[in-house]
Design a protein around this motif. Structure first.
Motif, PDB file in Angstrom:
ATOM      1  N   VAL A  52       0.852  -1.195   0.000  1.00 46.57           N
ATOM      2  CA  VAL A  52       0.000   0.000   0.000  1.00 46.57           C
ATOM      3  C   VAL A  52       0.885   1.242   0.000  1.00 46.57           C
ATOM      4  CG1 VAL A  52      -1.686   1.336   1.337  1.00 46.57           C
ATOM      5  CG2 VAL A  52      -1.905  -1.149   1.204  1.00 46.57           C
ATOM      6  N   GLN A  53       0.601   2.126  -0.939  1.00 51.63           N
ATOM      7  CA  GLN A  53       1.318   3.404  -0.969  1.00 51.63           C
ATOM      8  C   GLN A  53       0.365   4.491  -0.458  1.00 51.63           C
ATOM      9  OE1 GLN A  53       2.810   4.666  -4.882  1.00 51.63           O
ATOM     10  NE2 GLN A  53       4.859   4.847  -4.021  1.00 51.63           N
ATOM     11  N   ILE A  54       0.826   5.254   0.542  1.00 49.38           N
ATOM     12  CA  ILE A  54       0.009   6.348   1.085  1.00 49.38           C
ATOM     13  C   ILE A  54       0.559   7.656   0.530  1.00 49.38           C
ATOM     14  CG2 ILE A  54      -0.850   7.477   3.179  1.00 49.38           C
ATOM     15  CD1 ILE A  54      -0.202   4.888   4.719  1.00 49.38           C
ATOM     16  N   TRP A  55      -0.307   8.422  -0.109  1.00 47.14           N
ATOM     17  CA  TRP A  55       0.100   9.732  -0.644  1.00 47.14           C
ATOM     18  C   TRP A  55      -0.429  10.813   0.288  1.00 47.14           C
ATOM     19  CZ3 TRP A  55      -2.144   8.596  -6.230  1.00 47.14           C
ATOM     20  CH2 TRP A  55      -1.445   7.507  -6.782  1.00 47.14           C
ATOM     21  N   GLY A  56       0.465  11.404   1.056  1.00 42.28           N
ATOM     22  CA  GLY A  56       0.061  12.385   2.055  1.00 42.28           C
ATOM     23  C   GLY A  56      -0.056  13.782   1.472  1.00 42.28           C
ATOM     24  N   LYS A  57      -1.264  14.154   1.051  1.00 41.89           N
ATOM     25  CA  LYS A  57      -1.473  15.482   0.456  1.00 41.89           C
ATOM     26  C   LYS A  57      -2.300  16.402   1.346  1.00 41.89           C
ATOM     27  CE  LYS A  57       0.377  16.542  -2.433  1.00 41.89           C
ATOM     28  NZ  LYS A  57       1.803  16.982  -2.386  1.00 41.89           N
ATOM     29  N   ALA A  58      -2.279  16.113   2.662  1.00 45.73           N
ATOM     30  CA  ALA A  58      -2.907  16.987   3.659  1.00 45.73           C
ATOM     31  C   ALA A  58      -2.142  16.739   4.943  1.00 45.73           C
ATOM     32  CB  ALA A  58      -4.386  16.625   3.847  1.00 45.73           C
ATOM     33  N   GLY A  61      -2.116  13.624   7.151  1.00 42.41           N
ATOM     34  CA  GLY A  61      -1.312  12.458   6.760  1.00 42.41           C
ATOM     35  C   GLY A  61      -0.157  12.246   7.732  1.00 42.41           C
ATOM     36  N   LEU A  62       0.396  13.334   8.237  1.00 43.82           N
ATOM     37  CA  LEU A  62       1.509  13.221   9.189  1.00 43.82           C
ATOM     38  C   LEU A  62       1.024  12.675  10.523  1.00 43.82           C
ATOM     39  CD1 LEU A  62       3.419  16.550   8.446  1.00 43.82           C
ATOM     40  CD2 LEU A  62       4.026  14.247   7.687  1.00 43.82           C
ATOM     41  N   TYR A  63      -0.210  13.004  10.897  1.00 45.88           N
ATOM     42  CA  TYR A  63      -0.761  12.430  12.132  1.00 45.88           C
ATOM     43  C   TYR A  63      -0.932  10.916  11.943  1.00 45.88           C
ATOM     44  CZ  TYR A  63      -3.546  11.648  16.303  1.00 45.88           C
ATOM     45  OH  TYR A  63      -3.990  11.165  17.512  1.00 45.88           O
ATOM     46  N   LEU A  64      -1.446  10.536  10.785  1.00 44.22           N
ATOM     47  CA  LEU A  64      -1.613   9.116  10.465  1.00 44.22           C
ATOM     48  C   LEU A  64      -0.270   8.392  10.525  1.00 44.22           C
ATOM     49  CD1 LEU A  64      -3.107   6.624   9.085  1.00 44.22           C
ATOM     50  CD2 LEU A  64      -2.477   7.651   6.928  1.00 44.22           C
ATOM     51  N   TRP A  65       0.725   8.946   9.837  1.00 41.74           N
ATOM     52  CA  TRP A  65       1.990   8.222   9.685  1.00 41.74           C
ATOM     53  C   TRP A  65       2.872   8.293  10.929  1.00 41.74           C
ATOM     54  CZ3 TRP A  65       3.352   4.399   6.838  1.00 41.74           C
ATOM     55  CH2 TRP A  65       4.697   4.038   6.747  1.00 41.74           C
ATOM     56  N   GLN A  66       3.077   9.505  11.455  1.00 45.63           N
ATOM     57  CA  GLN A  66       4.042   9.651  12.551  1.00 45.63           C
ATOM     58  C   GLN A  66       3.440   9.375  13.923  1.00 45.63           C
ATOM     59  OE1 GLN A  66       5.365  13.684  11.345  1.00 45.63           O
ATOM     60  NE2 GLN A  66       7.389  12.792  11.072  1.00 45.63           N
ATOM     61  N   HIS A  67       2.186   9.749  14.136  1.00 51.04           N
ATOM     62  CA  HIS A  67       1.590   9.595  15.461  1.00 51.04           C
ATOM     63  C   HIS A  67       0.865   8.263  15.611  1.00 51.04           C
ATOM     64  CE1 HIS A  67       2.115  13.916  16.792  1.00 51.04           C
ATOM     65  NE2 HIS A  67       2.386  13.984  15.512  1.00 51.04           N
ATOM     66  N   ARG A 202       1.145  22.810  12.103  1.00 55.87           N
ATOM     67  CA  ARG A 202       1.961  23.722  12.924  1.00 55.87           C
ATOM     68  C   ARG A 202       3.148  22.977  13.526  1.00 55.87           C
ATOM     69  NH1 ARG A 202      -2.200  27.379  16.563  1.00 55.87           N
ATOM     70  NH2 ARG A 202      -3.137  28.528  14.856  1.00 55.87           N
ATOM     71  N   SER A 203       3.438  21.810  12.936  1.00 58.40           N
ATOM     72  CA  SER A 203       4.571  20.978  13.376  1.00 58.40           C
ATOM     73  C   SER A 203       4.481  20.539  14.836  1.00 58.40           C
ATOM     74  CB  SER A 203       5.906  21.701  13.143  1.00 58.40           C
ATOM     75  OG  SER A 203       6.019  22.061  11.800  1.00 58.40           O
ATOM     76  N   PHE A 204       3.264  20.239  15.307  1.00 61.53           N
ATOM     77  CA  PHE A 204       3.148  19.698  16.660  1.00 61.53           C
ATOM     78  C   PHE A 204       3.845  18.335  16.684  1.00 61.53           C
ATOM     79  CE2 PHE A 204       1.403  17.695  20.382  1.00 61.53           C
ATOM     80  CZ  PHE A 204       1.257  18.745  21.280  1.00 61.53           C
ATOM     81  N   PRO A 205       4.775  18.109  17.632  1.00 58.58           N
ATOM     82  CA  PRO A 205       5.617  16.906  17.561  1.00 58.58           C
ATOM     83  C   PRO A 205       4.961  15.655  18.139  1.00 58.58           C
ATOM     84  CG  PRO A 205       6.210  18.221  19.469  1.00 58.58           C
ATOM     85  CD  PRO A 205       5.088  18.965  18.776  1.00 58.58           C
TER      86      PRO A 205
END
Length: 395
Positions: A52-58, A61-67, A202-205
């Protein structure tokens, strides 16, 4: 060779003879060891059942992938034009692409299954999201892609009608839709509610809980840093706080206008407020669900949520009885829910009397709940994709 071993194990195993208890135990151990080997071999066979390839265009997507997935991205620089990461989960090998350089037709599509992460919050974003959907549709028509799922940052009033024609159930090509807010069309079959998460734009870590975060006394009973809109319940909140001098016990920084651009200083301030307060006040904005809820959880500050439905088309379906935050409630979020900010003084009175030990226990419970919530969302996401994508074209 381990199949012979299993057969042998079974021949030796005579469960009817009481004298053979030791042999039985040894046989049981062998059987379990064999099961482990079989499972191990199976998992290796299944290694690439699904790519599965996830295309993060919002940004969600970072919440999905990193968190939620706990995935990494290379390069680490958030301003990079192109960032990617990968991980294996369940039967699936996931790769994630994001950044301004990820443009339709200018990167290699390396999987037959695609998850598109899109922003549908306002007309300009919808126009951009639609271009991506048309690109995915072309790939489907030319047989380069078999299945498409969408993770959508929905509109805060749940006006997401534009996405409906793209869903398979309506003659489109999108198998699954994961959408934020209490969208009335969520059915747990092909449309699922997805958490808003933290403000990754806002780059919340990703915050790792520390010993001091759990155990240190905090200087403030509560915090609220945010915009106070005219004629909103936030004005009531400010009045209630000022009335009893409670604003002296809480970290309050109210502004009249929303500021999208975060400065390093304002962000540091906000993180400190979360870290230094036992409670984080979450008044409704355009929607009841806000980034602040998840950001407070990250720092072990308990969200106090104004539990009222906001105007628009959210809720009001067979599954939602016009109560907001269905997903968080279904997952047993240990928050304080209130209907009116006039309830706050009593809550803060109770806070004053709580011992540090009780607060530590509550923080532990909150941080553990949040960790489990993300793990559960990850598992549900993976299971839903595997069930749909591996079942041929039924779903």
């Amino acid at each position: 060779g381990f199949t012979d071993h299993v057969a042998l194990g079974n021949e030796e195993w005579n469960p009817w003879d009481a004298d053979e208890k030791n042999e039985l135990a040894a046989s049981q151990q062998r059987y379990e060891a064999n099961l482990k080997m079989i499972k191990y071999a199976k998992s290796h066979l299944e290694q690439t059942s699904l790519r599965v390839q996830i295309w993060g265009k919002a940004a969600i997507g970072l919440y999905l992938w990193q968190h939620i997935f706990g995935g990494h991205l290379e390069p680490a620089d958030v301003t990079a034009q192109w960032r990617e990461g990968s991980q294996k989960a369940g039967k699936t090998y996931f790769s994630f692409l994001t950044g301004p350089s990820v443009v339709p037709g200018y990167f290699s599509v390396e999987a037959e299954h695609v998850v598109l992460v899109l922003n549908g919050r306002e007309p300009a974003k919808i126009a951009y999201a639609t271009q991506w959907l048309h690109y995915a549709q072309t790939l489907m028509e030319t047989r380069k892609v078999q299945h498409v799922a969408v993770v959508l940052l929905g509109n805060e009033q749940c006006n997401n009608a534009w996405i409906q024609p793209y869903l398979k159930r309506n003659g489109g090509f999108v198998n699954l839709l994961f959408v934020t807010y209490d969208y009335a069309f969520v059915n747990e079959e092909d449309i699922f509610q997805w958490p808003l998460g933290v403000a990754t734009y806002r780059s919340f870590p990703v915050v790792e809980p520390s010993w001091s975060m759990l155990h240190d006394p905090r200087s403030y009973l509560c915090n609220f840093l945010g915009t106070v809109y005219k004629n909103s319940s936030r004005e009531t909140l400010m009045d209630v706080l000022k009335q009893d001098g409670l604003d002296k016990l809480c970290w309050i920084a109210a502004r009249e206008q929303w500021q999208p651009q975060e400065t390093n200083e304002s962000f540091k301030n906000y993180q400190d407020a979360l870290l230094q307060s036992d409670l984080t006040l979450c008044p409704v904005g355009i929607n009841t669900e806000c980034y602040r809820i998840y950001e407070a959880c990250s720092y072990g500050s308990l969200p106090v949520i104004e539990d009222v439905m906001t105007p628009g088309d959210c809720g009001n379906s067979s599954m939602y009885h016009s109560a907001p935050l269905q997903l968080l409630k279904a997952m047993g979020a240990p928050f304080i829910f209130i209907k009116n900010w006039k309830e706050l003084p009593a809550i803060l009175e109770k806070e004053k009397k709580m011992s540090l030990q009780e607060k530590i226990q509550r923080r532990k419970k909150l941080l553990e709940w949040y960790r489990n919530f993300k793990a559960w969302m990850r598992q549900k996401f993976i299971n839903t994709l595997e069930n749909s994508f591996l079942s041929g074209d039924k779903g």
